[in-house]
Design an enzyme around this catalytic site. Structure first.
Site, PDB file in Angstrom:
ATOM      1  N   ASP A 416       0.869  -1.160   0.000  1.00  0.00           N
ATOM      2  CA  ASP A 416       0.000   0.000   0.000  1.00  0.00           C
ATOM      3  C   ASP A 416       0.914   1.221   0.000  1.00  0.00           C
ATOM      4  O   ASP A 416       2.092   1.104   0.332  1.00  0.00           O
ATOM      5  CB  ASP A 416      -0.835  -0.071   1.282  1.00  0.00           C
ATOM      6  CG  ASP A 416      -1.714   1.122   1.434  1.00  0.00           C
ATOM      7  OD1 ASP A 416      -2.257   1.562   0.414  1.00  0.00           O
ATOM      8  OD2 ASP A 416      -1.856   1.609   2.561  1.00  0.00           O
ATOM      9  N   LYS A 417       0.404   2.338  -0.393  1.00  0.00           N
ATOM     10  CA  LYS A 417       1.281   3.495  -0.386  1.00  0.00           C
ATOM     11  C   LYS A 417       1.108   4.314   0.905  1.00  0.00           C
ATOM     12  O   LYS A 417       2.024   4.433   1.708  1.00  0.00           O
ATOM     13  CB  LYS A 417       1.001   4.391  -1.593  1.00  0.00           C
ATOM     14  CG  LYS A 417       2.001   5.531  -1.726  1.00  0.00           C
ATOM     15  CD  LYS A 417       1.591   6.479  -2.804  1.00  0.00           C
ATOM     16  CE  LYS A 417       0.384   7.297  -2.420  1.00  0.00           C
ATOM     17  NZ  LYS A 417       0.655   8.256  -1.349  1.00  0.00           N
ATOM     18  N   LYS A 579      -8.123  23.991  -7.898  1.00  0.00           N
ATOM     19  CA  LYS A 579      -6.777  23.468  -7.734  1.00  0.00           C
ATOM     20  C   LYS A 579      -6.755  22.018  -8.207  1.00  0.00           C
ATOM     21  O   LYS A 579      -7.750  21.305  -8.100  1.00  0.00           O
ATOM     22  CB  LYS A 579      -6.302  23.603  -6.286  1.00  0.00           C
ATOM     23  CG  LYS A 579      -6.936  22.678  -5.283  1.00  0.00           C
ATOM     24  CD  LYS A 579      -6.137  22.736  -3.995  1.00  0.00           C
ATOM     25  CE  LYS A 579      -6.488  21.590  -3.059  1.00  0.00           C
ATOM     26  NZ  LYS A 579      -7.643  21.787  -2.225  1.00  0.00           N
ATOM     27  N   ARG A 610       4.420  16.362  -4.038  1.00  0.00           N
ATOM     28  CA  ARG A 610       3.125  16.345  -4.697  1.00  0.00           C
ATOM     29  C   ARG A 610       2.833  17.786  -5.082  1.00  0.00           C
ATOM     30  O   ARG A 610       2.858  18.675  -4.248  1.00  0.00           O
ATOM     31  CB  ARG A 610       2.052  15.853  -3.747  1.00  0.00           C
ATOM     32  CG  ARG A 610       2.484  14.648  -2.969  1.00  0.00           C
ATOM     33  CD  ARG A 610       1.527  14.371  -1.855  1.00  0.00           C
ATOM     34  NE  ARG A 610       0.347  13.711  -2.396  1.00  0.00           N
ATOM     35  CZ  ARG A 610      -0.386  12.877  -1.683  1.00  0.00           C
ATOM     36  NH1 ARG A 610      -0.105  12.636  -0.440  1.00  0.00           N
ATOM     37  NH2 ARG A 610      -1.430  12.296  -2.201  1.00  0.00           N
ATOM     38  N   ASP A 692      -4.667   5.950  -4.041  1.00  0.00           N
ATOM     39  CA  ASP A 692      -4.353   7.353  -4.257  1.00  0.00           C
ATOM     40  C   ASP A 692      -4.312   7.693  -5.742  1.00  0.00           C
ATOM     41  O   ASP A 692      -4.393   6.834  -6.599  1.00  0.00           O
ATOM     42  CB  ASP A 692      -2.998   7.654  -3.615  1.00  0.00           C
ATOM     43  CG  ASP A 692      -2.978   9.038  -3.039  1.00  0.00           C
ATOM     44  OD1 ASP A 692      -3.653   9.903  -3.600  1.00  0.00           O
ATOM     45  OD2 ASP A 692      -2.283   9.239  -2.031  1.00  0.00           O
ATOM     46  N   ASP A 823      -1.467  -0.954   5.946  1.00  0.00           N
ATOM     47  CA  ASP A 823      -1.729  -0.515   7.315  1.00  0.00           C
ATOM     48  C   ASP A 823      -3.196  -0.217   7.553  1.00  0.00           C
ATOM     49  O   ASP A 823      -3.634  -0.187   8.688  1.00  0.00           O
ATOM     50  CB  ASP A 823      -0.916   0.737   7.640  1.00  0.00           C
ATOM     51  CG  ASP A 823      -1.449   1.950   6.908  1.00  0.00           C
ATOM     52  OD1 ASP A 823      -1.883   1.785   5.758  1.00  0.00           O
ATOM     53  OD2 ASP A 823      -1.429   3.043   7.489  1.00  0.00           O
TER      54      ASP A 823
END
Lengths: 1107, 372
Positions: A416-417, A579, A610, A692, A823
């Site tokens: 997972d990230k 944005k 990011r 994500d 997690d």
């Protein structure tokens, strides 16, 4: 399936099969003539596997699916039957009966314990289910509050839920105690996102829940957590029903928790096993390691050996008996019963007797030892102080000890990230306004918080001189303050100017970047004070409160990859702030502004930050009205709502002015990059599966060195699929073929470092395409491409999609061993799906940890877990398994050979005590100690040289080659033992007093050689002699000698036959016996010693000589 | 103006940590610090055992150890092998088959008749002294004393002198537990029933005079069998213990009459009986019959001369293609003649030496870098 059945039941009644109608509070609606209370499943959650009634049959079936257990059952039945029913075999049984019956009970006892423990586990599950199902909830019925058990909730019930309570089923939010009609929810246990999410009440329902007369029409249950489409008809006093659209923002999911809201009321729409949580839940199936599969395969081989041995002996027996005078010589007459029994029945009982005689070849004790090894061995993981994290004060946790060795076999790591690779802790790093870079520095070092580091006009004076620059800055900061969905936590003093120095101010948002941005703006003097009844308040640099009316939020979505707000300032100006990712903003702004900023954005992205671009637009009142009506219309649509909304959004978000860009750092976990590098060095392929966005995920991948600058990226996203003039499917097909050509066909040469990234929408196309398109199996193509890439990134994955990916790889050719790390609760499905599931003990949520097989505090611990622990455990258990088969083969082979010399009469070579004790006492402890303490390569070495991990890959030590080696070794040893002594016994007068040795002496000599040889063989294999190894190896040899003296030294009152009386002592009094024992042990071990010596020393990782 | 305002805010901006703390709303930092200082209960023990860091001996079989070791072992084995072979060669063995298969053989008439106590005799000549102590064995071949049913067919409790088992022998003795008229057989079982019942006397003919060679039947069975494992019931006379029982079917006389001349060699502790009861391991076996009593002329063994063995031929073996023989042998420290051990030691000893030479060559050629 349930859904299908449900549809079948109600298909006739419902006009549309795809939707369900819910009567809020079960009140009949005026519009419908007949009120048919629809039937839905109740709100019971069942996670248990068994019920009282099906426990025994179902569990037994599961148990006997293990070959070994089934075999033990058969052998047990044979023995019991043989001893009670079948007289002819009774004698062989009575030979062995004293111990053997006890030992064959052993697996049965073992089995019973297993069944009991599983029963207990299921009972716990029942208890947990009950706890959930019996939880008291408040139901509003006819204006009264009634306490009900959770399981009795029916679809249509109106429930009241208090703060910090978990929703008992999926609810449509009707009323909230907050006056703005919102409530906050955390879905940490569902998708792992711990931040608070805002949900909205359905308009017009807030006031009068008790008398609300409405129906809800919504889709049938489906597992996607983020999708919900429905509409609500509200009937008011014979008026025309009002229609309200319902979306995911109105739906409260079971399992989510209410936060910061005193209480809410909602109507149940999905209950029990139809809730989104239950549909996303995957049953925890028992995981079996690859070693266990090997054991089963070997077991089959040994079963074949056993059966063929028994067959050979039975055949030979009857061949032998057919010779004259052999069947029944005068000195050895058969009993009456034997004579009377049918010849074929005799043959059969003979066969069974041989089975019993040779069944020691199947090592019962191996299963016990393996279980013990796994159980005890797993302590070393939880004891490892390197896994201790002082921050959370916890070490590693082992939930399953069955998979220790699997850690050494991992080929694919799915990670997972958020929260796993990264800390999910965003920090505003810098921004760029109008092409000038502003980097925030600590106030202590620089007076000026804004530090311009490039651009032509970089002095403060110049900047101050240009008013427009300041204006732009302020606009940018206002945009940051307004364009978000952040909520302010904590008390707000109405209308008052809140002191700007709220240290404990907390922000709640669905995305941590938004918080970082708002905090960034705060640092530069613009503080967001909160949203209050559609009014956003900002404290600006001059400590004035600016008020903006929030008109619309154009939510973020992964396809647009941007979000906007439309606000109206006090002065009446209508502004749109937007944005989003650079790629989605740049085409929508005036082109002359782009170039200045593009450079910064690209550099920031390269640094692994990011980046987001910020733009704004003035809306004229006409424009706004158009937008407003468009949005309202689209929101009410029941069908294609998203497409319609999207169209409006796209229409609005054009022709904007670019103000600037931001860079936020998502900090990596400690040593994330090192860990990833080590894993790749170990030949493990790392796939990142994240929910994500692609951009952020990509930058994370670059930051942790999974992607490198010079490698080629193969992208497979909705964007790459959009190709003019082609259907998506065709384009997908073309792309896949192209990539396939790149990676699989040419890739062998230079282009091996390609990375792939895929996003969720594309994935579902890939996975579902096979049904649509028979010609091209995309799944295979896709898999081949991915498997040829060094790392793969999959973005926008729903929890189930993650599991699908894992499953796809798991079931691919060669069935590689997969490992999932995560997690959050959104990783649970993939943790459960993979061969090994690792939970990271993140700061929030225990869902992943609870469902994992191993839990570690930090990602960096994965390195040691795999490279050191996994490697060692694999080597240990592989050696254990091979050794066990070997030692039982050379144990039973002499017994088999002896049948050729005793008329195939099932005469045991060894005494019953030896038969029993061999596996239990004489040879089991050294191998257990070996399998717990062996370190053939030191832990430091393993950690330093990740490549060592590749050596044991693909189950290297338990493939047929090594198995054959061990089997041949066992055969060789068996032959040496038996025939060595056989030659010696050509003259049985072995004592210097001329006395002769009998058959038990023969067996004892063979057995002594056997015990010493197999123990010394293990000693030769041991590379790491701790005092425990010394103690156990020499101790069990000493114990053997001691036991033999003891056993042969006493006339045992409970034994009918004292056949071993003084046999051992007598054997030791014979010099020849000593000599033959020594020479045969040496002969047996010679090849092994030669092999050890002549084997090429292994390069840099050869063990250090400590002699 | 811009600068000033920035200054104001930067001074008071909450740190990232604090704001996060507020958001999480959990334990404050300072509390955590305190907790950390007091040694955590969760912290794993830092012992050598739990950390898998026990001091360990890591032997490595390097050529430097193995080659000299192999040479030493090989030489030692060759030495032992030579000694064994020499010893074995020095052991004299005389085997005489008396089954009576061929017509010319002395016992052929007996082997064909079913006469009880059929007499026949074997003659042999010793040219040199047969070095003492000389052991007199009888040997049987193709006789399966190790047959399972046969081997289990005895009652150790009975043979331990337990009278209660006299009247009800163990069922494992079947079909030799009761005779036709349901009388219990003592000693029961196939082994006892099939006790070897040929007897031998050895005479020497010296210058026409026959001289009986003294044979000693004491101590031919295992000491423990004679003294512990087998016991007569403590009934005197012994005969009374056998009241109500019958002798084994194939026996000529009951157990209490096996050796009426010597009470300590009678009943279950009869040495011949004990020797028979210890089952042979393989179908071709020999059992000790007597020792040549080392007295008088036979002090040093059997002197050269002509000998006759008078055989009372009772034991039928031809029905199952068996053979009987008598064997005279002396023994050494390693027991009876057995060339196998010596050869095995020589072979393995030389193998070790050869292998060490091979290893030496291998090592000399491809010097492995990590060897010193």
């Amino acid at each position: 399936m349930l859904r299908r059945r449900l549809n079948r039941w109600f298909g006739g009644e419902d006009r549309r099969v795809d939707s369900r109608t819910i009567y809020v509070g079960h009140r009949p609606c005026p519009a419908n003539e007949v009120f048919i209370p629809p039937k839905f499943c109740d709100n019971r959650i069942v996670s248990s596997k068994y019920t009282v009634w099906n426990f025994l049959p179902k569990n037994l079936f599961e148990q006997f699916r293990r070959i070994a257990n089934f075999y033990f059952l058969i052998i047990f039945l044979v023995q019991v039957r043989a001893s009670f029913v079948c007289m002819p075999t009774q004698t062989v049984i009575s030979d062995i009966i004293f111990f053997k019956i006890r030992t064959s009970w052993l697996p049965l006892v073992f089995l019973t314990v297993l069944i009991c423990s599983q029963g207990y586990e299921d009972w716990l599950r029942h208890k947990a289910d009950n706890e959930v199902n019996k939880y008291r909830v408040t139901v509003l019925e006819d204006g009264r509050r009634i306490q009900k058990e959770s399981e009795k909730i029916k679809v249509g019930d109106v429930l009241e839920v208090d703060e910090d309570e978990t929703f008992p089923c999926d609810l449509i939010l009707l009323q909230s105690s907050r006056d703005d009609g919102t409530c906050f929810v955390t879905t940490a246990s569902l998708d792992g996102e711990s931040n608070h999410k805002t949900h909205y009440t359905v308009p017009d329902t807030e006031r009068d829940v008790e008398s609300l007369n409405a129906t809800i029409e919504c889709e049938q249950p489906q597992p996607d957590l983020y999708k919900f489409v429905g509409r609500m008809h509200i009937y008011k006093n014979n008026e025309e029903p009002t229609l309200r659209s319902l979306g995911p923002e109105n739906l409260l999911l079971k399992g989510a928790t209410l936060k910061n809201t005193q209480s809410i009321c909602g109507v149940a729409v999905y209950t029990g096993m139809e809730t989104k949580m239950a549909l996303n839940y995957q049953g925890k199936s028992q995981k079996r390691s690859v070693v266990e599969k090997s054991i089963n395969a070997f077991l089959l081989v040994y079963l074949c050996i056993l059966v063929s041995k028994a067959l050979v002996c039975t055949t030979l027996k009857y061949v032998w008996q057919s010779k004259p005078g052999q069947d029944e010589p005068w000195y050895n007459e058969k009993t009456l019963k034997e004579k009377e029994t049918n010849r074929y029945l005799n043959m059969f009982t003979d066969f069974l007797s041989f089975m019993v005689l040779f069944n020691f070849i199947i090592p019962v004790s191996m299963y016990v030892t393996v279980e013990m090894q796994k159980f005890l061995g797993s302590f070393f993981i939880s004891w490892d102080k390197d896994f201790f994290d002082s921050e959370i004060e916890e070490g590693a946790l082992v939930n399953t000890s069955d998979l220790n060795e699997e850690l050494g076999q991992v080929e694919y790591v799915f990670t997972d990230k958020t929260g796993t690779l990264t800390q999910n802790n965003m920090e505003f790093i810098e921004c760029c306004i109008d092409g000038h870079q502003y980097k925030y520095r600590d106030a202590s070092s620089e007076v000026d918080g804004f530090c311009v580091t490039d651009g032509p006009m970089n002095t403060v004076q110049q900047k101050a001189g240009r008013v427009s620059v300041v204006e732009r800055e302020e606009l940018f900061l206002r945009a940051l303050c307004l364009c978000h969905t952040v909520q302010v936590d904590g008390l707000m003093v109405d209308g008052q100017v809140v002191p700007p120095l709220q240290e404990q101010r907390g922000f709640i948002a669905s995305s941590p970047d938004e918080i970082a941005l708002v905090q960034g703006a705060m640092r530069y003097g613009f503080t967001f004070l909160g949203l209050e009844s559609k009014t956003m308040k900002i404290l600006n640099r001059t400590n004035d409160v600016e008020m903006y009316e929030l008109l619309h939020v154009l939510n973020f979505d992964p396809v647009r990859r941007r979000m906007s707000v439309i606000v109206r300032s006090i002065s009446g100006e209508t502004l749109l702030f937007c944005k989003g990712a650079d790629s989605s903003i740049f085409p929508r702004v005036k082109q002359e502004e782009v170039e200045k900023i593009r450079m910064h954005v690209e550099r920031n992205a390269t640094d692994g930050y990011r980046t987001l671009c910020v733009a704004y637009k003035h809306l004229t009142p006409e424009e706004y009205d158009q937008v407003d009506s468009g949005l309202r219309e689209a929101r009410l649509a029941l069908q294609d709502r998203e497409e319609k909304l999207m169209a409006v959004y796209n229409q609005v978000e054009t022709g904007m002015n670019l103000i600037g860009a931001t860079a936020v750092e998502d900090r990596l976990q400690e040593e994330a990059a090192e860990t990833m590098e080590a894993l790749q060095g170990a030949g493990i392929k790392v796939w990142v599966l994240t929910g994500d966005k692609m951009e952020t995920a990509k930058s994370t991948c670059y930051a942790c060195r999974l992607f490198k600058r010079n490698t080629e990226l193969l992208e497979l996203t909705v964007r790459t699929l959009e190709y003019p003039g082609k259907r998506r499917e065709d384009r997908l097909h073309d792309l896949l073929l192209e990539y396939h050509k790149k990676t699989v066909q040419d890739g062998v040469g230079g282009n091996s470092l390609t990375k792939n990234n895929i996003n969720g929408a594309t994935l579902s196309m890939v996975l579902n395409s096979s049904s649509e398109n028979n010609l091209h199996d995309y799944k295979d193509l896709f898999l081949q491409i991915c498997q040829n890439c060094t790392s793969v990134l999959c973005c926008r994955m729903a929890p189930l999609q993650k599991a699908q990916i894992v499953k796809m790889v798991k079931n691919s050719k060669g069935s590689p061993i997969t490992l999932s790390v995560g997690d959050g609760a959104n990783d649970v499905s993939m943790i459960l799906e993979a061969h090994v599931g690792i939970g990271i003990k993140g700061k929030e949520g225990r869902q992943a940890v609870r469902n994992s097989d191993y839990a570690i505090p930090k990602l960096k611990h994965l390195k040691k877990l795999l490279l050191a622990h996994g490697h060692l455990y694999y080597v240990r258990i592989a050696h254990l398994v091979q050794y066990f088969f070997y030692k039982n083969l050379c144990f039973i082979l002499p017994q088999f050979l002896y049948q050729f010399f005793c008329g195939c009469s099932q005469q045991p070579l060894y005494d019953a005590a030896y038969l029993t004790m061999y596996n239990i006492c004489f040879t089991s402890m050294p191998i257990l100690a070996y399998s717990l303490f062996e370190q053939h390569i030191s832990i430091e070495m393993l950690l330093e040289n990740a490549t060592l991990y590749r050596q044991i890959g693909k189950n290297a030590m338990l493939r047929w080659g090594p198995f054959l080696y061990w089997t041949l070794l066992g055969v060789f040893h068996g032959l040496v033992f038996f025939f060595g002594v056989w030659f010696l016994f050509s003259n049985p007068a072995l004592q210097d007093n001329g006395q002769a040795f009998g058959n038990w002496s023969y067996g004892t000599i063979v057995f002594t050689i056997l015990v010493f040889t197999v123990t010394l063989k293990l000693a030769l294999d041991t590379r790491h002699w701790t005092w425990i190894n010394h103690f156990v190896i020499w101790g069990s040899l000493a114990f053997y000698v001691f036991f033999s003296f003891f056993w042969g030294g006493v006339i045992w009152p409970f034994l009918r036959q004292q056949r071993l009386y003084f046999v051992f002592a007598n054997m030791l009094s014979s010099v020849s016996a000593w000599l033959v024992i020594i020479v045969l042990i040496l002969l047996s071990l010679l090849p092994e010693i030669l092999y050890v010596v002549l084997r090429k020393p292994r390069g840099p990782y050869a063990r250090q000589v400590v002699l | 103006m811009f600068r000033v305002s920035v200054l104001q805010t930067t001074d008071v901006i909450p740190s990232k940590e604090k704001s996060r703390c507020g958001r999480v709303g959990g334990v404050s930092r300072s509390e955590k610090m305190v907790k950390q200082e007091s040694e955590s209960a969760n912290r794993p023990d830092n012992t050598a055992f739990t950390q898998q860091r026990l001091p360990a001996w890591q032997p490595i079989l390097s050529a430097g150890i193995v080659i000299p070791g192999f040479v030493l072992i090989g030489l030692a084995f060759i030495g032992i092998g030579v000694a064994l072979l020499v010893t074995s060669r020095s052991i004299q063995v005389l085997e005489l088959d008396y089954t009576g298969d061929g017509n010319g053989s002395p016992c052929s008439s007996c082997s064909q008749s079913t006469t009880v106590n059929c007499k026949c005799s074997l003659n042999f000549t010793l040219d040199t002294l047969f070095q003492g102590p000389v052991f007199f064995y009888y040997g049987l071949s193709n006789y399966f004393q190790n047959y399972r049913r046969y081997g289990a067919s005895k009652d150790d409790n009975q043979l331990y002198g337990d009278l209660s088992y006299f009247t009800s022998p163990s069922s494992s003795c079947s079909p030799y537990d009761y005779d036709g008229s349901k009388n219990p057989i003592v000693p029961c079982g196939s082994i006892a029933n099939s006790m070897f019942n040929d007897t031998f006397t050895l005479t020497r003919t010296v210058s026409g005079k026959t001289d009986s060679v003294p044979l000693d039947g004491k101590g031919i069975a295992w000491w423990t069998d004679y003294n512990v494992k087998y016991r007569n019931p403590s009934v005197t006379p012994l005969k009374n213990a056998f009241n109500g029982t019958v002798k084994p079917i194939d026996w000529a006389k009951p157990a209490y009459e096996l050796d009426t001349s010597d009470a300590s060699n009678n009943g279950f502790v009869n040495q011949d009986f004990l020797v028979w009861m210890r089952r042979a391991a393989l179908p071709n076996f020999r059992k000790l019959y007597r020792r040549i009593d080392a007295s008088g002329d036979y002090q040093n063994g059997l002197p050269a001369g002509n000998y006759t063995i008078d055989i009372t031929y009772n034991y039928p073996v031809r029905v199952f293609n068996g053979a009987k023989k008598v064997v005279f042998s002396n023994v050494s420290w390693m027991g009876g003649k057995n060339e196998f051990l010596g050869i095995a030691y020589l072979v393995i000893g030389s193998l070790c030496v050869v292998m060490s030479v091979v290893m030496l060559i291998v090592y000399a050629k491809f010097k492995f870098p990590d060897e010193e």
